[in-house]
Design an enzyme around this catalytic site. Structure first.
Site, PDB file in Angstrom:
ATOM      1  N   LYS A   1       1.103  -1.276   0.097  1.00  0.00           N
ATOM      2  CA  LYS A   1       0.375  -0.218  -0.007  1.00  0.00           C
ATOM      3  C   LYS A   1       0.843   1.314   0.009  1.00  0.00           C
ATOM      4  O   LYS A   1       0.375   2.593  -0.778  1.00  0.00           O
ATOM      5  CB  LYS A   1      -0.686  -0.143   1.477  1.00  0.00           C
ATOM      6  CG  LYS A   1      -2.072  -1.111   1.126  1.00  0.00           C
ATOM      7  CD  LYS A   1      -2.936  -0.841   2.716  1.00  0.00           C
ATOM      8  CE  LYS A   1      -2.001  -1.094   3.239  1.00  0.00           C
ATOM      9  NZ  LYS A   1      -1.443  -2.276   4.214  1.00  0.00           N
TER      10      LYS A   1
ATOM     11  N   ARG B   1      -9.093   0.792   8.540  1.00  0.00           N
ATOM     12  CA  ARG B   1      -9.165  -0.693   8.872  1.00  0.00           C
ATOM     13  C   ARG B   1     -10.390  -1.177   8.978  1.00  0.00           C
ATOM     14  O   ARG B   1      -9.566  -2.445   9.860  1.00  0.00           O
ATOM     15  CB  ARG B   1      -7.641  -0.765   9.410  1.00  0.00           C
ATOM     16  CG  ARG B   1      -6.825  -1.125   8.957  1.00  0.00           C
ATOM     17  CD  ARG B   1      -5.245  -0.508   9.506  1.00  0.00           C
ATOM     18  NE  ARG B   1      -4.310  -1.530   9.291  1.00  0.00           N
ATOM     19  CZ  ARG B   1      -3.041  -0.669   8.436  1.00  0.00           C
ATOM     20  NH1 ARG B   1      -2.864   0.410   8.107  1.00  0.00           N
ATOM     21  NH2 ARG B   1      -1.904  -1.790   8.479  1.00  0.00           N
TER      22      ARG B   1
ATOM     23  N   ARG C   1      12.145  -6.261   5.220  1.00  0.00           N
ATOM     24  CA  ARG C   1      12.195  -4.741   5.533  1.00  0.00           C
ATOM     25  C   ARG C   1      12.766  -4.441   6.598  1.00  0.00           C
ATOM     26  O   ARG C   1      13.365  -3.306   7.004  1.00  0.00           O
ATOM     27  CB  ARG C   1      10.303  -4.196   5.158  1.00  0.00           C
ATOM     28  CG  ARG C   1      10.828  -2.367   5.609  1.00  0.00           C
ATOM     29  CD  ARG C   1       9.908  -1.909   5.049  1.00  0.00           C
ATOM     30  NE  ARG C   1       8.050  -2.076   5.738  1.00  0.00           N
ATOM     31  CZ  ARG C   1       6.405  -1.781   5.990  1.00  0.00           C
ATOM     32  NH1 ARG C   1       6.616  -1.143   5.830  1.00  0.00           N
ATOM     33  NH2 ARG C   1       6.599  -2.510   6.541  1.00  0.00           N
TER      34      ARG C   1
ATOM     35  N   ARG D   1      11.969  -0.389  11.770  1.00  0.00           N
ATOM     36  CA  ARG D   1      10.210  -0.571  12.258  1.00  0.00           C
ATOM     37  C   ARG D   1      10.241  -1.916  13.575  1.00  0.00           C
ATOM     38  O   ARG D   1      11.042  -2.759  13.125  1.00  0.00           O
ATOM     39  CB  ARG D   1       9.602  -0.463  11.223  1.00  0.00           C
ATOM     40  CG  ARG D   1       9.338   1.101  10.516  1.00  0.00           C
ATOM     41  CD  ARG D   1       8.103   0.846   9.144  1.00  0.00           C
ATOM     42  NE  ARG D   1       6.865  -0.045   9.400  1.00  0.00           N
ATOM     43  CZ  ARG D   1       5.683  -0.104   8.855  1.00  0.00           C
ATOM     44  NH1 ARG D   1       5.606   0.485   8.357  1.00  0.00           N
ATOM     45  NH2 ARG D   1       4.965  -0.994   9.466  1.00  0.00           N
TER      46      ARG D   1
ATOM     47  N   ARG E   1      -0.041  -8.897  12.983  1.00  0.00           N
ATOM     48  CA  ARG E   1      -0.858  -8.000  12.516  1.00  0.00           C
ATOM     49  C   ARG E   1      -1.144  -8.388  11.370  1.00  0.00           C
ATOM     50  O   ARG E   1      -2.226  -8.560  10.839  1.00  0.00           O
ATOM     51  CB  ARG E   1       0.428  -7.236  11.962  1.00  0.00           C
ATOM     52  CG  ARG E   1       1.366  -6.357  12.744  1.00  0.00           C
ATOM     53  CD  ARG E   1       2.552  -5.848  12.101  1.00  0.00           C
ATOM     54  NE  ARG E   1       1.964  -4.714  10.489  1.00  0.00           N
ATOM     55  CZ  ARG E   1       3.906  -4.565  10.354  1.00  0.00           C
ATOM     56  NH1 ARG E   1       4.518  -4.648  10.692  1.00  0.00           N
ATOM     57  NH2 ARG E   1       3.497  -4.770   8.848  1.00  0.00           N
TER      58      ARG E   1
END
Ligand code: B4P
Length: 193
Positions: A14, A89, A128, A134, A145
């Site tokens: 996204k 969401r 990532r 992160r 998640r």
């Protein structure tokens, strides 16, 4: 005004695709993930609260996110349109967004749903995590998640499908392949700026 939601599970691309869409179509980008991470890095009261959820892979409470979106839309008065990335969401967020836009005499025109197999999602996010710093990009949190997505977010697609606004787009090709597929859908409403 043209408003689009980019929808999909964590790691479906996204954020990556939003950047390309924003450049090509000159839409205002609203990413709740980016807004929340900004609050976290500035250690605002909202950020301190949000971090507790994000670090566990959980969704931040609806009222926090909805308030944030509302003021962001107001800030961008006169925009050509918006791309909502990572929002809504939950069903409650979707209903709040519909009302907010109706109040501004506009609506969501299309919801583009990125379809990516789960094993790719995990691989991408772990990849990532190796460079992003992160705190939610590690295997344990990623699993949470994805669970949270199935429990609370996937039903948002049904909400927009019921209004004939949902288009599913294959998101497991290269970044450019996926962008071409998304552009084909957007071009039905809006020409590149
Ligand atoms: P988000 O920041 O929204 O991010 P995301 O779901 O992790 O990722 P996205 O789908 O944008 O993937 P990306 O393009 O980056 O959410 C983070 C957290 O914030 C949530 O867990 C939640 O706690 C909180 N939150 C956010 N919004 C909320 C809301 N509305 N309500 C409540 N809580 C909220 O891509 C990921 C990786 O894949 C990148 O490394 C990228 O380079 C790679 N990639 C992308 N496309 C690829 C492709 N085609 N091929 C190969 N790799 C690709």
């Amino acid at each position: 005004m043209f408003n689009l939601i980019l929808f999909g599970p964590p790691g479906s691309g996204k954020g990556t695709q939003s950047e390309k869409i924003v450049k090509t179509y000159r839409l205002e980008h609203i990413s709740t993930g980016d807004l929340l991470r900004d609050e976290v890095s500035r250690k605002t009261p909202l950020g301190v609260e949000a971090k507790k959820y994000m670090d566990q892979g959980l969704l931040v409470p609806d009222e926090v996110v909805i308030g944030m979106i509302s003021s962001k839309i107001d800030e961008k008065h006169g925009a050509r349109g918006f791309i909502f990335d990572g929002f809504p969401r939950t069903r409650a967020q979707a209903e709040a967004l519909d009302k907010l836009l109706e109040f501004k005499d506009t609506q969501i025109h299309i919801v583009l749903s990125l379809e990516v197999p789960e094993e790719h999602l995990k691989k991408r996010l772990i990849g990532r995590g190796e460079t992003s710093g992160r705190t939610d990009d590690n295997e344990m949190v990623i699993t949470e998640r994805i669970k949270e997505y199935h429990a609370k977010t996937s039903s948002v697609a049904a909400h927009y499908a019921a209004h004939n606004k949902l288009e599913r787009v294959k998101g497991d090709g290269t970044i450019d392949d996926t962008f071409k597929l998304l552009s084909k859908q957007i071009d039905k409403y809006l020409l590149p700026a």
